[in-house]
Design a protein around this motif. Structure first.
Motif, short mmCIF file in Angstrom:
data_model
loop_
_atom_site.label_atom_id
_atom_site.label_comp_id
_atom_site.label_asym_id
_atom_site.label_seq_id
_atom_site.Cartn_x
_atom_site.Cartn_y
_atom_site.Cartn_z
N ASP A 1 0.85 -1.19 0.00
CA ASP A 1 0.00 0.00 0.00
C ASP A 1 0.89 1.25 0.00
OD1 ASP A 1 -1.74 2.14 0.55
OD2 ASP A 1 -3.00 0.93 1.87
N THR A 2 0.84 2.01 -1.06
CA THR A 2 1.74 3.16 -1.20
C THR A 2 1.24 4.42 -0.49
OG1 THR A 2 0.71 3.80 -3.29
CG2 THR A 2 2.64 2.35 -3.41
N GLU A 3 0.02 4.41 -0.01
CA GLU A 3 -0.54 5.61 0.64
C GLU A 3 -0.75 5.44 2.14
OE1 GLU A 3 -0.81 8.49 -0.94
OE2 GLU A 3 0.04 7.43 -2.64
N HIS A 4 -0.86 4.21 2.60
CA HIS A 4 -1.11 3.94 4.02
C HIS A 4 0.02 3.07 4.57
CE1 HIS A 4 -5.13 4.70 2.26
NE2 HIS A 4 -5.18 5.49 3.30
N VAL B 1 4.95 7.21 4.63
CA VAL B 1 4.19 8.46 4.52
C VAL B 1 4.36 9.27 5.79
CG1 VAL B 1 1.87 9.42 4.29
CG2 VAL B 1 2.51 7.43 2.92
#
Length: 119
Positions: free
Chosen positions: A102-105, A109
């Protein structure tokens, strides 16, 4: 400084600049040559307890996980965070490398946000 994020399973490139692996564990199935890591900052990764909690309950609201990781970065990992920021200041381009799909969560980040506040 240009601060970026990239998955460990994506192809490394010269445009990544200084590549920093920010996971506590080495990415499964990725050779050291393929990863092209300049620095392994495993001390700045989420604690083993937090990592286990996140993987045990992936449907948990990401903000709960992010808040817990921010607390670690502000508390026991504050010195490691400052040391990492000092190291990164020496490089015009830095890519934070992580293994999660998961690149956003993910913790990258949260760490990127924390580093931007210091840089």
């Amino acid at each position: 400084m240009d601060l970026r994020r990239k998955r460990a399973y994506d192809t490394a490139s010269a445009e990544d600049g200084f590549r920093v692996l920010i996971d506590r564990l080495w990415p499964r199935g990725v050779s050291k040559e393929r990863a092209a890591i300049d620095l392994w900052a495993k001390d700045i990764a989420p604690s083993t307890e937090l990592r286990h909690d996140w993987h045990a309950a992936p449907d948990t609201d990401f903000e709960i996980y992010a808040d817990r990781y921010r607390a670690e970065l502000a508390g026991e990992d504050a010195e490691a965070l400052r040391a990492l920021a000092d190291e990164l200041r020496q490089h015009p381009i830095v890519t934070l490398v992580y293994a999660l799909h998961d690149t956003e969560h993910n913790h990258a980040v949260v760490l990127e946000q924390a580093l931007r506040e210091l840089l």
